[in-house]
Motif scaffolding. Structure first.
Motif, PDB file in Angstrom:
ATOM      1  N   ALA A 182     -16.042  20.499 -36.430  1.00 42.93           N
ATOM      2  CA  ALA A 182     -16.350  21.039 -37.760  1.00 42.93           C
ATOM      3  C   ALA A 182     -15.949  22.507 -37.842  1.00 42.93           C
ATOM      4  CB  ALA A 182     -17.840  20.868 -38.058  1.00 42.93           C
ATOM      5  N   GLY A 183     -16.289  23.284 -36.823  1.00 43.15           N
ATOM      6  CA  GLY A 183     -15.911  24.691 -36.806  1.00 43.15           C
ATOM      7  C   GLY A 183     -14.409  24.895 -36.781  1.00 43.15           C
ATOM      8  N   LEU A 184     -13.701  24.092 -35.994  1.00 43.92           N
ATOM      9  CA  LEU A 184     -12.244  24.213 -35.906  1.00 43.92           C
ATOM     10  C   LEU A 184     -11.571  23.846 -37.225  1.00 43.92           C
ATOM     11  CD1 LEU A 184     -11.611  22.721 -32.340  1.00 43.92           C
ATOM     12  CD2 LEU A 184     -11.384  25.107 -33.042  1.00 43.92           C
ATOM     13  N   ILE A 185     -12.110  22.826 -37.893  1.00 45.31           N
ATOM     14  CA  ILE A 185     -11.553  22.453 -39.199  1.00 45.31           C
ATOM     15  C   ILE A 185     -11.748  23.599 -40.192  1.00 45.31           C
ATOM     16  CG2 ILE A 185     -11.875  20.913 -41.177  1.00 45.31           C
ATOM     17  CD1 ILE A 185     -12.496  18.680 -39.158  1.00 45.31           C
ATOM     18  N   GLY A 186     -12.941  24.208 -40.167  1.00 43.49           N
ATOM     19  CA  GLY A 186     -13.187  25.341 -41.044  1.00 43.49           C
ATOM     20  C   GLY A 186     -12.204  26.467 -40.792  1.00 43.49           C
ATOM     21  N   ILE A 229     -19.934  24.574 -39.793  1.00 44.52           N
ATOM     22  CA  ILE A 229     -20.937  24.110 -38.824  1.00 44.52           C
ATOM     23  C   ILE A 229     -22.313  24.020 -39.474  1.00 44.52           C
ATOM     24  CG2 ILE A 229     -22.144  24.703 -36.691  1.00 44.52           C
ATOM     25  CD1 ILE A 229     -19.535  25.917 -35.674  1.00 44.52           C
ATOM     26  N   SER A 230     -22.678  25.042 -40.240  1.00 46.72           N
ATOM     27  CA  SER A 230     -23.994  25.064 -40.862  1.00 46.72           C
ATOM     28  C   SER A 230     -24.159  23.923 -41.860  1.00 46.72           C
ATOM     29  CB  SER A 230     -24.214  26.405 -41.556  1.00 46.72           C
ATOM     30  OG  SER A 230     -25.517  26.471 -42.099  1.00 46.72           O
ATOM     31  N   ALA A 231     -23.143  23.693 -42.703  1.00 46.14           N
ATOM     32  CA  ALA A 231     -23.212  22.602 -43.681  1.00 46.14           C
ATOM     33  C   ALA A 231     -23.313  21.255 -42.988  1.00 46.14           C
ATOM     34  CB  ALA A 231     -21.987  22.651 -44.596  1.00 46.14           C
ATOM     35  N   PHE A 232     -22.583  21.095 -41.902  1.00 48.87           N
ATOM     36  CA  PHE A 232     -22.627  19.841 -41.145  1.00 48.87           C
ATOM     37  C   PHE A 232     -24.031  19.574 -40.603  1.00 48.87           C
ATOM     38  CE2 PHE A 232     -21.471  17.733 -36.917  1.00 48.87           C
ATOM     39  CZ  PHE A 232     -21.522  16.454 -37.459  1.00 48.87           C
ATOM     40  N   VAL A 233     -24.651  20.590 -40.020  1.00 43.13           N
ATOM     41  CA  VAL A 233     -26.002  20.418 -39.475  1.00 43.13           C
ATOM     42  C   VAL A 233     -27.015  20.200 -40.602  1.00 43.13           C
ATOM     43  CG1 VAL A 233     -27.842  21.509 -38.138  1.00 43.13           C
ATOM     44  CG2 VAL A 233     -25.460  21.753 -37.399  1.00 43.13           C
ATOM     45  N   ILE A 234     -26.831  20.875 -41.725  1.00 45.67           N
ATOM     46  CA  ILE A 234     -27.729  20.699 -42.867  1.00 45.67           C
ATOM     47  C   ILE A 234     -27.755  19.239 -43.321  1.00 45.67           C
ATOM     48  CG2 ILE A 234     -27.895  21.161 -45.359  1.00 45.67           C
ATOM     49  CD1 ILE A 234     -27.170  24.068 -44.735  1.00 45.67           C
TER      50      ILE A 234
END
Length: 450
Positions: A87-91, A111-116
């Motif tokens: 997720a971070g790498l895609i961002g 990363i934050s949106a994914f965990v949310i």
């Protein structure tokens, strides 16, 4: 007229394919997977050593378990958090491709949106702490914990979709000048950049939090589960309903390569992310001591090990034919320069130097051989003649060795890959001779015209 129409079709096909491959979201996805690949390769090596090499040592159960802690730690830090890392790498990749001036903020948002969007309550299995209670293992609903079902290999597709959505929205909101907090001159750039995106970041993550709350309260579910059920699992099923979908994509991709556009423009942006998820699933299953299921027999490693021998189009066989049977000095010269890279599956010198591009006789085996090997290897795996691929190995690994590593040292896979070399040489040989005759005629006509 027919040839003009044919040329027009090829031009249009190449143009459309290039546009698809260069679409910013697909390109970002391809870049992210390219970046995370070394992590998967490390995980594959650890899985092989833990489950194939270490059990060969003369150790008792406790000693083996202690030794395998090394590989388990690597699995924990790679496969079990691979969705978060992706997720971070895609961002980051999407920010770079969109030329956004604060790519690190996009990493944070993704990363934050994914965990949310993960469930706030998960089911955990509770293992008995006493040998007397081994039959009393129960499960419980817990909060304040993340499940590897979401952070690991099973969450990859959710990570892709949520990262792309959240970062795309974040970049658009960040473009609104009124939402930027400007601190003036003399402020360190890191602080200034942080405040510039502060309000867009708050708005973005708040939107995702509202969506997560609505799903949890009114539907009793979460976005990660919805994506897994409705998108990820069906797409994986399509890849494993048989080799046909993979064969179709690689046929189109290799046709594209034959007109000078790299095959990853199509395959790297469409099927390879899904096939990579499947081999990563296999690594996690094998590391946990499980059995690879038939719906995971088709994966990225089958393509890399058995259908890209010497690179796209299995051109290593063409080089071997050239050394043994060719009478064309130019072809032999190219083969001498290309054989070492070819052994490590790098074949651009062959494709553009031999050449294969716009060489109709060589285009035929270049396209058909990978399709043939994908189909046969999948069939051999389903029949139990060779073992399923359980590790992602470096794509530059030479033939036979990569087949052994990919299948957990199954000698039958190495024998099959050696047979592929022979089959490929037999298939390439008549087309190579036709190509050389065509080149000789072209040279004779050129001399006459001169």
């Amino acid at each position: 007229m027919a040839s003009d129409n044919g040329k027009s079709f090829l031009d249009k096909f190449a143009e459309v394919s290039a546009k698809v491959g260069n679409q910013v979201h697909l390109r970002s996805l391809r870049d992210a997977f390219a970046t995370i690949t070394p992590l998967y390769i490390l995980a594959g090596i650890a899985v092989l050593i833990n489950n194939v090499v270490f059990p060969l040592f003369p150790l008792d159960a406790a000693g083996l378990a202690n030794l395998q802690t090394w590989g388990s730690a690597i699995t924990l830090g790679t496969l079990n958090v691979s969705a978060i890392i992706l997720a971070g790498l895609i961002g980051y990749s999407l920010a770079k491709n969109e030329r956004f001036d604060n790519p690190l903020a996009c990493v944070v948002v993704a990363i934050s949106a994914f965990v949310i969007m993960m469930p706030q309550q998960i089911t955990a299995t509770l293992a008995a702490t006493s040998p007397l209670l081994t039959d009393k293992i129960t499960s419980a609903e817990v909060t304040g914990a993340l499940s590897t079902a979401n952070t690991g290999t099973n969450g990859l597709f959710a990570a892709i979709i949520i990262a792309l959505l959240s970062v795309t929205l974040f970049i658009k909101i960040s473009g609104v000048e009124k939402l930027k907090v400007k601190l003036g001159e003399g402020v360190p750039p890191a602080v200034s950049n942080s405040f510039n995106v502060m309000i867009p970041m708050l708005l973005n993550l708040s939107i995702f939090a509202i969506a997560a709350a609505l799903l949890a309260v009114f539907a009793g579910t979460d976005l990660c589960t919805i994506i897994s059920t409705c998108i990820s699992n069906p797409l994986k099923s399509i890849m494993n309903a048989g080799p046909w979908a993979v064969i179709l994509i690689y046929t189109l991709a290799n046709l594209l390569f034959c007109v000078g556009i790299h095959q990853s423009t199509i395959s790297g942006a469409t099927v390879e992310p899904i096939l990579t998820m499947l081999i990563v699933d296999n690594m996690a299953t094998f590391a946990a001591g499980g059995t690879i299921q038939p719906d995971h027999y088709m994966n990225m490693q089958i393509v890399n090990s058995f259908a890209l021998i010497g690179g796209s189009g299995c051109t290593l066989m063409l080089l071997l034919d050239t050394f043994l049977f060719s009478k064309n000095k130019a072809s032999k010269t190219v083969a001498k320069m290309a054989i070492i890279p070819g052994l490590f599956n790098i074949n651009e010198p062959v494709i553009y130097g031999y050449p294969v591009v716009y060489n109709l006789p060589l285009m035929i085996p270049f396209v058909l051989l990978p399709d043939l090997f994908i189909g046969i290897t999948y069939g051999l795996t389903c029949a139990g003649i060779i073992s399923p691929c359980i590790a992602q190995v470096p794509w530059t690994m030479p033939p036979v060795i990569n087949a052994l590593l990919a299948t957990g040292f199954d000698w039958r896979a190495g024998v099959w890959q050696a047979l592929e070399l022979v089959i490929g040489m037999v298939v390439y040989l008549p087309f190579m001779r036709i190509s050389e005759k065509a080149i000789a005629k072209q040279e004779a006509l050129a001399e006459q015209n001169a």
